[in-house]
Scaffold this motif. Sequence first.
Motif, short mmCIF file in Angstrom:
data_model
loop_
_atom_site.label_atom_id
_atom_site.label_comp_id
_atom_site.label_asym_id
_atom_site.label_seq_id
_atom_site.Cartn_x
_atom_site.Cartn_y
_atom_site.Cartn_z
N ILE A 32 0.86 -1.18 0.00
CA ILE A 32 0.00 0.00 0.00
C ILE A 32 0.90 1.23 0.00
O ILE A 32 1.78 1.36 0.85
CB ILE A 32 -0.93 0.03 1.23
CG1 ILE A 32 -1.71 -1.27 1.34
CG2 ILE A 32 -1.87 1.23 1.16
CD1 ILE A 32 -2.66 -1.54 0.20
N ARG A 33 0.66 2.11 -0.96
CA ARG A 33 1.49 3.32 -1.09
C ARG A 33 0.69 4.53 -0.62
O ARG A 33 -0.40 4.79 -1.12
CB ARG A 33 1.92 3.50 -2.54
CG ARG A 33 2.81 4.72 -2.79
CD ARG A 33 3.26 4.75 -4.23
NE ARG A 33 4.23 5.80 -4.47
CZ ARG A 33 5.23 5.72 -5.32
NH1 ARG A 33 5.41 4.60 -6.00
NH2 ARG A 33 6.06 6.72 -5.49
N ARG A 34 1.24 5.27 0.36
CA ARG A 34 0.55 6.45 0.89
C ARG A 34 1.45 7.67 0.73
O ARG A 34 2.61 7.66 1.14
CB ARG A 34 0.21 6.24 2.37
CG ARG A 34 -0.58 7.39 2.99
CD ARG A 34 -1.11 7.00 4.37
NE ARG A 34 -0.06 7.04 5.38
CZ ARG A 34 0.21 8.11 6.14
NH1 ARG A 34 -0.48 9.21 5.99
NH2 ARG A 34 1.16 8.04 7.03
N GLU A 35 0.88 8.73 0.13
CA GLU A 35 1.60 9.99 -0.05
C GLU A 35 1.11 10.97 1.00
O GLU A 35 -0.09 11.20 1.15
CB GLU A 35 1.35 10.56 -1.45
CG GLU A 35 1.68 9.61 -2.60
CD GLU A 35 3.17 9.44 -2.80
OE1 GLU A 35 3.94 10.26 -2.26
OE2 GLU A 35 3.57 8.49 -3.50
N GLU A 36 2.04 11.57 1.73
CA GLU A 36 1.67 12.51 2.78
C GLU A 36 2.73 13.61 2.84
O GLU A 36 3.90 13.34 3.13
CB GLU A 36 1.57 11.80 4.13
CG GLU A 36 1.17 12.70 5.29
CD GLU A 36 -0.30 13.05 5.27
OE1 GLU A 36 -0.67 14.08 5.85
OE2 GLU A 36 -1.09 12.29 4.68
N SER A 37 2.32 14.84 2.54
CA SER A 37 3.21 16.01 2.62
C SER A 37 4.50 15.80 1.84
O SER A 37 5.60 16.14 2.30
CB SER A 37 3.53 16.33 4.09
OG SER A 37 2.34 16.56 4.82
N GLY A 38 4.38 15.24 0.64
CA GLY A 38 5.53 15.04 -0.22
C GLY A 38 6.37 13.82 0.09
O GLY A 38 7.38 13.58 -0.57
N THR A 39 5.99 13.05 1.08
CA THR A 39 6.73 11.85 1.46
C THR A 39 5.91 10.61 1.10
O THR A 39 4.69 10.59 1.26
CB THR A 39 7.02 11.85 2.97
OG1 THR A 39 7.76 13.03 3.31
CG2 THR A 39 7.82 10.61 3.38
N THR A 40 6.61 9.57 0.63
CA THR A 40 5.96 8.30 0.30
C THR A 40 6.18 7.30 1.41
O THR A 40 7.33 7.04 1.82
CB THR A 40 6.50 7.74 -1.02
OG1 THR A 40 6.23 8.65 -2.08
CG2 THR A 40 5.85 6.40 -1.35
N TYR A 41 5.09 6.72 1.92
CA TYR A 41 5.16 5.67 2.93
C TYR A 41 4.62 4.38 2.33
O TYR A 41 3.62 4.40 1.60
CB TYR A 41 4.34 6.05 4.17
CG TYR A 41 4.79 7.32 4.84
CD1 TYR A 41 5.86 7.32 5.72
CD2 TYR A 41 4.15 8.52 4.58
CE1 TYR A 41 6.28 8.49 6.33
CE2 TYR A 41 4.56 9.70 5.18
CZ TYR A 41 5.62 9.68 6.06
OH TYR A 41 6.04 10.84 6.66
N CYS A 42 5.28 3.27 2.63
CA CYS A 42 4.89 1.97 2.08
C CYS A 42 4.55 1.00 3.22
O CYS A 42 5.22 1.00 4.27
CB CYS A 42 6.01 1.38 1.22
SG CYS A 42 6.45 2.40 -0.22
#
Length: 696
Positions: A32-42
Amino acid sequence: MFRSAIVLPSTLTPDVALKRLEPLSDDVVVVIRREESGTTYCYDFTVGTLRAALQGNPAPTLTIALNLHEWQASPQVDLHATSSEEAERVAASGRTVVLDGDDIIGVLMPRTSATRGGVGGTRGGVGPAHNGGGTRGLDEPAAPAPPAPGGEPTTGLEASPAAYGDSLFEAFPRVTAPDAVTAGEQFDVAVGFSMTGAPGATRFTVAAPREQQDLQFVVSVMGHGLDFPDGVRRELTVSRSAPEAATVTFAVVADPVETDLVRVVEVSYEFGGNVVGRAWREVHVGATAPPAAPPPPLEGGTSLAPAPNVPAPHITVEVRNRQGDAQLEWLLHTRYSDVALPTSRITTDLGNESAREFAVQLMNQLPAQVGSPFLRKTITGIGTAVTGAMPGEFWDLFAQVWVRAKAAGEVPSVLIVTNEPYVPWELAWVGDDIVDPADLPPGAPGERVGMPLGGLCRVGRWVPPITRTPRGGDRPATPPPTSASAAHLAVVIGDYASDTNVRPLPEAIEEGKAIALAYGGLPLKATEEDFGRLLSNALERNGAPFGPTVVHVAAHGEVSPTMQQYTGIILSASDRRLDPFIIQGSSLTRETKPFVFLNACQVGTAGSVLSDYGGLAGAFVSEGCSGYVAPLWNVNDLVARQFAEEFYQAALTNGTSVAESLRQLRSRYATDWDQQTATPLAYVFYGHPELTFERS
């Protein structure tokens, strides 16, 4: 070992994600790829784990459905930006997402079974937080690793498939008992699991390390009008290979009755400190002989699979009361397996209708003490009365849990699941006769040392299912959610300046304006028109539909525990009230499941209507809200405003959980707040102690 992965964005709804997973086998890896404030979290999962977590999940996005936070993200390595030594070091400590620039290409499996905490160190578990793994279906042979960053292909990170990964145990509850019995005569109730469910039962799902073949459950029983002479608690060891073979038996005796009645045996299944399911079965009881030809007894079960990555509360308390009966029945649970819990039935007696009378007295007496030198003593006295209404077994458990939580640097969490609507358990006075006085704030001269339970612990209430529908499931849903979207905030402001019969609330107006401005809320008036659009889910903003996920109301409220027609929000420019029946007839809570904060006098007090949990609290909770906060008694206008603004600062801006935000505010009642008001202690919270807001 390297596994290629399917990538899904976190903005998908659970239904859309499940459709995309339909053709895939359970062991396929998903990131699952989550974009938050220009950062990518996996966050890495397997298809099987995702299916279990998302099936029937009403959350609007995967972020909320899976409770994804920054600190839970999987480690990442980039093929072109990380040395081979660094990549091996990171991957050896846990499952690691492999990137090729902005592209996600797969997941590296660790050499050992080490995990990163949560449910297995990945974001895929659906079981208790201390179980390892968090995935299922990883039994395929090792595959070659991808090219090491800056080097040649390597197989140095291969792992034994049995060394990691959770698998799901799924079965239906099984509760067997005679259809009809005679009061006073002992009969047996057998409890276990079945692979086929009774009508009305739902399948229980538990995640546990796949190498753990024997699963240790704890089974507890309770029931109004029933006695359990040999105890109410048993350990149930279940083999994965033969889940139906394990059974525990309880001896039961029905209390004397004057006419034939139906009693209900309630069963709680506990695993790893979490109550993972409940089941029930009716038994027909005759006064002098078993009822002849009784109708088939009803039975069923409810799955309470905990949300991914959420630890069990430090203490879970189940409190049951039958309307019109003064007796309360208690079941205790804790996350600590080394703490011995009572095996005998636990009951307390409140006296005839004393709980309702207590609520009325509370709403009248505390506001009457405003400005009085006896206010603090009144708070302590009321808290002491609540403490005395709770069984000694609870306080024995609390003292042990307090010591363990303190040693771990944790604030204890307490979840109270109760159909008893009146007693404010959060006000129970915790003094130096329960915990070490060094852990308590010092009392003022002439006052006792101590603090209300809600100022020491993260406390949340919930209501056991009131109704169950063929297609809609339990209401309210259990367990309570642990995350709530704060993407869309509606703020309802009660302006009574033009109403000569209602006292104006200037601070409520300023409160509403400040909260709407700070968090981009949609301001509304406490009028029939605006409430009508809100409750019909017909709001618009800038020409587009606006479905609020948080509703804040700053207005006048009033409660009558005995006459529901006088309970509700007092509307502006109208002599009507927004009462519980209007809430139950609306579509808002079922469609958007908002978090609701009613900053209005007394509307935290519940009541009993048609044998159900009543009042505005009961209406909002049973109709689907994710959490509910409101005061139990009349509150000071200025202090109520300050309380609400500081609550949102902590819960929305700082990301503190709802229960912890409220605990911090309550704990300052004797120091930072106006010394002449009990307003900070008035607020009660219905929701999970771990409930946290997600902001877009």
